[in-house]
Write an enzyme that holds these catalytic residues in place. Structure first.
Site, PDB file in Angstrom:
ATOM      1  N   ASP A  98       0.863  -1.165   0.000  1.00 18.83           N
ATOM      2  CA  ASP A  98       0.000   0.000   0.000  1.00 18.83           C
ATOM      3  C   ASP A  98       0.915   1.236   0.000  1.00 18.83           C
ATOM      4  O   ASP A  98       2.131   1.131   0.159  1.00 18.83           O
ATOM      5  CB  ASP A  98      -0.947  -0.018   1.211  1.00 18.83           C
TER       6      ASP A  98
HETATM    7  C1  GLC Z   1      -4.291   4.307  -0.337  1.00 18.79           C
HETATM    8  C2  GLC Z   1      -5.168   3.141  -0.018  1.00 18.79           C
HETATM    9  C3  GLC Z   1      -5.221   2.118  -1.108  1.00 18.79           C
HETATM   10  C4  GLC Z   1      -5.003   2.772  -2.453  1.00 18.79           C
HETATM   11  C5  GLC Z   1      -3.597   3.339  -2.470  1.00 18.79           C
HETATM   12  C6  GLC Z   1      -3.275   4.032  -3.798  1.00 18.79           C
HETATM   13  O1  GLC Z   1      -3.713   4.856   0.796  1.00 18.79           O
HETATM   14  O2  GLC Z   1      -4.998   2.482   1.219  1.00 18.79           O
HETATM   15  O3  GLC Z   1      -6.483   1.464  -1.024  1.00 18.79           O
HETATM   16  O4  GLC Z   1      -5.171   1.830  -3.489  1.00 18.79           O
HETATM   17  O5  GLC Z   1      -3.362   4.241  -1.394  1.00 18.79           O
HETATM   18  O6  GLC Z   1      -4.097   5.135  -3.977  1.00 18.79           O
END
Ligand code: GLC
Length: 739
Positions: free
Chosen positions: A266
């Site tokens: 993430d």
């Molecule tokens: C965010 C989220 C995730 C998302 C990623 C990219 O913080 O937790 O669900 O896909 O960053 O945007």
């Protein structure tokens, strides 16, 4: 440029990947393991600079076809490896044609409509130049205080697994790299929805049995459906961050489930291993995340900074780097990026012009709505009303209608509830009054990054004036539609809340409007269950419309005026108050079960029974479910029976029923939940029409991970089974299971 239409054989993929690996330097390989942010707010060197040096293999947080092609040109023509980039974005419920939020689509209990929705999202996203979406979000959520409940399929693993597979099929099509499709990403692995107190990002403590029986099934379903990528979650799982959790990312995901794709962290989660007190420093974080099974570092550049040093000092072997790079290159080869790295910049306009996208969004919204109450059959409303009042702060909000996770802004094309009602009744006087505005008590950090965000600054006297104007508007009308709930930024990431009440003065306004003694319909726009206890007792008609997307206003009007009959069911229970969460139907019995002599109310200050149970939803018609039959009274462990029941539309209009099968195992290796969903089918019946539904019940449905035995078991036992229209179903049979 025609889309690549032929699947690339595995042998060819392997050969081409090996040939690429052969000629890549360590630095080039590490570049492929790095995903960088393309948004203006991202700090540090510009993407062009990083890409030119070969420091990135993928870009996220960018939504600009021309810029995609410009960056791709640098990668393909100037970077050392000349390897094309993967462009990725959170397209979780639509790209430009926005569909109902995933929690709403789960409420349709209709995998076909969900697959169609994600296929449209994929077609638009790919036409814009995106290759990869960070969806589906598969986190089981049993705590409505958790803001991200909006992104998933609710509380149940059976429904969640069905939605997971449908979304992967929709996003990816028949095979990885299919034309007009994108690569999907099963996220956030795993257990994120069980954060302590529903507080986003907080630690999660789940025993292996809960993980395997409740939280893993949607993810395993995604693997079986062929999902191309996984995303590791932020939080600590049993004191080991998911992004540094080898048990999760290698033992379960690869060794047990045979997942062949790649894992991305993430955002900044690799670097966060230091913040979470797991890694000593960035170098330690990089080595442990890669070893745990994270192939690509999203946005933190920790791999870029530290992996080379770890290989040079022998901490990591080149083979470990190569294994991660292979998985990423395989996806790029399968996508045909080497043959067609660029996007036709005219294509998106053609794709967006297709009317069937809006039609699909409207139908998905209709099928996701849940009729919670219809006392005196107030609904559907007649179309001959001459004077309608539409009241509430969300009634004309494009943001609330399209909902959360609109990474790059809501579409001007969004049809609000007010727009939809006005379109439905062109000759009537449809007056609108928002009443007092609503806002979060604490702004979200996403709001601060959103150039379109407008903070609410309504002073108390203006709010009071708005309140009185709303009452006066209602007083003049024959019928009132109240549109209440949550703003789009009140659910989603970093949007947990302690209370589930209607924010602001909405309930006060609802009570005042009800006191006028006129017919009132409540339409809820929200991304989580809400404790609408007073409304549930006092407002005759209530429709749960969730965050219904671009066509949401038309779909609400279709339901309000009977052009569509609501058939959705709740994918998550509605608690009576936030402090009752986590609240879910599939609970184990206790020594003092409800209804027994020993029963003792679980709280002395109010029973935690849900306001609306899991699986609940009404219709404009009525159904009877009868004649429950099991193909045998007794079955051997490992064998199956079929369960059938007859469903009849006993009302006067066509409608949909979602027939649900629940089981309870009376005794065995472990205590098991008092009810568990093991099958469902949504069917449309005309008045008087009957249909037989059939479910399979066998080892696939009856096995579970036993904490006691430490393995998968199917017990010899007695199974209670119920078939009905929600989790309180009463039509019962039992089945003896013997060795
Ligand atoms: C965010 C989220 C995730 C998302 C990623 C990219 O913080 O937790 O669900 O896909 O960053 O945007």
């Amino acid at each position: 440029m025609d889309a690549k239409t032929t699947i690339i054989a595995d042998a060819e993929v392997t050969a081409r990947v090996e040939a690429l690996i052969e000629r890549m330097s360590l630095a080039e390989k590490i570049g492929q393991l790095t995903q960088i942010g393309g948004a203006d707010w991202v700090r540090g060197p510009k993407p062009e600079e990083i890409i030119r040096k070969g420091g990135a293999g993928s870009v996220l947080w960018l939504n600009d076809t021309q810029k995609f092609n410009a960056l791709q040109k640098i990668a393909v023509e100037e970077s050392p490896s000349k390897i094309p980039l993967l462009f990725a974005l959170d397209v979780i419920h639509g790209y430009r044609t926005i569909f109902p939020v995933p929690l709403a689509m789960a409420a349709s209990w209709d995998p076909v409509v969900v697959e169609q929705a994600q296929a449209v999202a994929a077609r638009e996203a790919r036409a814009a130049g995106l290759h990869w979406t960070f969806g589906p979000m598969l986190d089981i959520a049993r705590d409505a205080r958790w803001g991200r409940i909006v992104e998933g399929a609710g509380e149940d693993p059976c429904l969640g697994a069905a939605m997971a597979a449908a979304q992967v099929r929709g996003f990816q099509g028949e095979y990885l790299g299919a034309p007009d499709r994108v690569i999907a990403c099963a996220k956030h692995f795993a257990g994120y929805g069980a954060s302590d107190g529903g507080r986003d990002y907080d630690p999660v403590y789940l025993p292996e049995g809960q993980l395997r029986n409740v939280y893993f099934p949607p993810f395993e379903a995604a693997v079986k459906a062929g999902v191309g990528t996984f995303m590791s979650a932020y939080m600590d799982l049993n004191d080991v961050p998911a992004t540094g959790n080898r048990w999760l990312l290698r033992d379960i995901l690869r060794d047990e489930w045979g997942f062949q794709g790649f894992v991305v962290s993430d955002a900044f989660a690799v670097a966060s291993l230091v913040t979470q007190g797991f890694a000593r420093d960035g170098r330690d974080a990089a080595g442990r995340a890669l070893r745990a099974g994270v192939d690509m570092d999203m946005a933190s550049s920790t791999y870029l900074e530290h992996l080379a040093g770890l290989v040079e000092d022998g901490t990591l072997k080149m083979a470990e780097i190569d294994a991660a790079v292979r998985r990423i290159l395989a996806i790029k080869v399968r996508l045909g990026l080497f043959e067609q790295p660029y996007t036709d910049e005219a294509k998106l306009a053609q794709v967006l012009a297709q009317p069937e996208h809006r039609q699909a969004a409207r139908r998905a919204a209709q099928r996701s709505m849940v009729l919670l109450r219809n006392e005196g059959q107030l609904l559907p409303l007649a179309k001959n009303f001459r004077h309608v009042a539409v009241i509430g702060p969300l009634a004309d909000s494009k943001e609330a209608t399209e909902g959360s996770w609109m990474v790059f802004g809501h579409t001007p094309a969004a049809v609000t509830v007010l727009d939809g009602i006005r379109a439905k009744l062109p000759d009537a006087q449809v007056e609108y009054a928002p009443g007092p505005e609503i806002q979060r008590d604490i702004p979200s950090f996403f709001d601060t990054m959103n150039p379109n965000f407008k903070a609410v600054t309504q002073p108390p006297d203006a709010a009071e004036a708005a309140f009185q104007t709303a009452i006066a508007t209602a007083r003049r009308a024959e019928v009132i539609v109240m549109v209440l709930g949550e703003n789009a930024n009140m659910a989603g990431e970093a949007a947990s809340r302690a209370s589930l009440d209607l924010p602001g003065r909405q309930e006060e306004l609802l009570r005042a409007v009800m006191a006028l003694g006129k017919p009132v319909v409540l339409v809820l726009l929200n991304g989580r269950p809400l404790s609408i206890n007073w409304a549930a007792e006092n407002v005759p008609a209530i429709i749960e419309a969730w965050e219904p997307g671009t066509e949401g206003g038309h779909a609400v009007a279709d339901i309000l005026f009977g052009d569509a009959n609501p058939g959705g069911k709740l994918p998550v229970a509605f608690p009576r108050q936030g402090s009752h969460a986590p609240l879910y139907y599939a609970r184990n019995l206790t020594h003092s079960p409800e209804g027994s002599q020993m029963y003792n109310p679980r709280y002395w200050d109010g029973l935690p029974a849900p306001l609306y149970p899991f699986g609940f939803g009404l219709s404009y018609t009525t159904f009877s479910i009868t004649d429950l039959k099991v193909s045998a009274a007794q079955v051997k462990v490992g064998d199956s029976v079929t369960v059938t029941a007859s469903v009849t539309n006993t009302g006067s209009v066509a409608g949909d029923e979602v027939v649900q099968l629940y089981i309870h195992q009376r005794f065995g290796s472990d205590s098991r939940p008092m009810r568990e969903l093991k099958g469902f089918e949504r069917l449309t019946l005309n008045p008087g029409e009957s249909r037989t539904v059939t479910f399979e019940l066998g080892p696939e449905q009856l096995k579970y991970w036993s904490t006691n035995a430490g393995e998968w078991v199917q017990d010899a036992t007695v199974i209670d089974l119920w078939v009905g229209s929600d989790s309180l179903a009463t039509l019962h049979a039992d089945l003896v299971v013997v060795r």
